[in-house]
Design a protein around this motif. Sequence first.
Motif, short mmCIF file in Angstrom:
data_model
loop_
_atom_site.label_atom_id
_atom_site.label_comp_id
_atom_site.label_asym_id
_atom_site.label_seq_id
_atom_site.Cartn_x
_atom_site.Cartn_y
_atom_site.Cartn_z
N PRO A 1 -9.38 -7.40 6.43
CA PRO A 1 -9.06 -7.40 5.35
C PRO A 1 -8.13 -7.56 4.94
CG PRO A 1 -9.18 -5.78 6.30
CD PRO A 1 -9.41 -6.63 7.09
N SER A 2 -7.67 -7.84 3.31
CA SER A 2 -6.00 -7.51 2.47
C SER A 2 -6.34 -6.47 1.49
CB SER A 2 -6.15 -8.63 1.88
OG SER A 2 -6.80 -8.37 0.76
N ILE A 3 -5.25 -5.27 0.86
CA ILE A 3 -5.06 -4.76 0.56
C ILE A 3 -4.38 -5.06 -0.87
CG2 ILE A 3 -4.12 -2.41 0.30
CD1 ILE A 3 -5.49 -2.16 3.45
N LEU B 1 -9.30 -3.56 -1.61
CA LEU B 1 -9.87 -3.53 -0.36
C LEU B 1 -10.40 -5.12 -0.15
CD1 LEU B 1 -8.70 -3.44 2.48
CD2 LEU B 1 -11.35 -1.12 2.89
N SER B 2 -10.48 -6.66 -0.05
CA SER B 2 -11.29 -7.12 0.16
C SER B 2 -11.24 -8.57 0.99
CB SER B 2 -11.20 -7.50 -0.89
OG SER B 2 -9.97 -8.52 -1.16
N LEU C 1 0.76 -1.13 0.08
CA LEU C 1 0.10 -0.06 -0.03
C LEU C 1 0.80 1.06 0.33
CD1 LEU C 1 -2.97 1.36 0.02
CD2 LEU C 1 -2.75 1.19 2.92
#
Length: 682
Positions: free
Chosen positions: A585-587, A578-579, A499
């Motif tokens: 969550p993962s980015i 973002l999921s 990120l």
Amino acid sequence: MKRLKWIFGGLAVAVVAVLVAGYAALAALDLESYRGEIERRAERATGRELTLTGAMSLSMGLSPGVEVSGVSFANADWGSRAQMATVERFEVEVALLPLLTGQLQVSRLVLVKPDILLETGPNGQGNWVLGGTGGQPDAGTGMTRLPDIAGVRIQDATVRYRDKQTGIALDMTVAEASLEAAGERLAVAAEGTYQSVPFELDGTIGALSTLMTGGGRYPLDLEVSAQETTIEVAGALDQSGRDVSPDVEVTARTGSLANLSALSGLPALTLPDVGPARLESRVRGTDAGYRFTGLKAELAGSDLAGGATVDLAGARIRLSANLTSSTLDLRPFTQAAETATGGGAGGQRLFPDTPLPLAALRGLDADVQLKAGVVKLSDDFQVRELRLSANAAGGRLEVKPLQAELADGSADIALVLDAAQSPADVRIDLDVADLDYGRVLRDLKVSDGIDGQVDLRANLTGRGDSPHAIAASLNGGLEIVGGKGRIDNALLDAAGAGLGDLLAVWREQDEDMILNCAFARFGAEAGVLNSRAILADTEAVSFGGTGEIDLGREQLSLRITPEAKQTSLMSLAVPVRLSGPLLDPSIGPDPLGAVKATAFVVGSVINPLVAVGALVVASETQDQNPCVAALAKARQGGTGKVEGDEGGIGGFLNDMGESIDGALGQSGDGGGNRFLDREQNR
């Protein structure tokens, strides 16, 4: 002197002669011949049938005694069983001299295996209310008061209490109990079980002969201990009214609230394992129930004071209370709820499946006012100056208002939970102003690298009997508006999934990312939050977003697209996805989104969400908050012009006004937005 000697001697002989004659008369008495008479007199005095089925015998001595087996006393005609009380064996000893003068003084009373049922009928009347002929005790029987009783012993007793209106069911067994004369009072001692929990009782009460005479006060001073719970009662029973009512000081202590679940007698009451707890109050009877004054309660770091009344006259218990607290510590309750949850990432869920206590709500009506200085919600998060007004009736709970100060902001919440429906209906209206989310994250020890304030509004409805079921069914809308903020570069670098690298081009080297504003609006349908507008603006770039948050599955999928404010940087725009689970969550970069972003730049892709980002681009030359400009433009319905940009992005904005307006959920004349109004007035 010789004459006095003969006089006293003669009197002694006379007394002995009378005693011998009385003794002889009693010894010759045939109790069996009085069986029917005793039963008839008892029925005239009480209005109920007394049956003596067993043997009757008389024992002689200085305290003559009567023993009767097989005693039963009829219940009210509406009762759940034929007998209100049965006694396997009944023994009574009386003082001889008073008996010869017509006075009945009981020196010892023994009850072996009494079985007593106390219950209320459809109209709330107790089966212990007795009446003789004509509904009143028969004055002709001479039974105007109980006799003086010097001692009582009870063995293997069973006592049951049933309240048909409230559902309260209490059961007690007494292995051994005694009442012994102690001055003008009786010393009481007993041991047995209450609600299957062993108990011990000690203390003093007034003379039994005064208990049912009517008028005056019947004193008592008792202490009961059961399962780490001690209850002290000191005061009197007031007999001046129609019914005997308490006027006592009560002090209760317990190691855990869980101990009180069984002791309460309420079938739907399950209390958590939280403690220790202490309660003090003066308790007085009313026509309909009880009044608690001078109430003081302490529980695991919490305190509560005030007054309350409990009304037992209706079909449901009704509680009215006005309470204040300096500190309410809810952590033991929230931690107990977390322990009971499962599922989701790491075996946990954001919205637990734990059933709500709806059965208790359906059985209880309430009107509660509460003020609290501090409410601790977790180890690191608390709210202040809580004001709450709650009303429950017929299974419908309405909390309005619920107001509090949190993180330098304020919250105003209205909640309706209708448990009369199955599953329960829920409505939540939330209005939060000036919430310092940076402080929230610091308090929760999530991060100290973020600063900013936000306003939040929500109007949501749902159905369900657990937090997870309600979350998975929510419908309505949610809006978030934020002003100036800051994100620490080190935090961006540590966020993972590259990120920091993705955002590197949009921030000044070695400087934090400064957020001008942020805005998001979601529409909720069947537990899925769909983004209508997601927007964030910094000095170099504006971010527009789209996607959804599935509260039922506790998953999110959002794509954030950057739009450069400098044409030379547009080709570097890389969308971010973002999921994953809400709690983990993962980015990462979104290549497909990058293609779409490029298409937007050349004008081949147009949609309302991206247009929101374009609004911020157009506001770069304005002094006001860019998000405020975007919202103001949406309010205008696209009728305004951006000076000096007729053919570029400004013209695009003018043409897209209605689409933007729909995306933000505003009409042309616009509903109010507190953040927008405040920023425009600055």
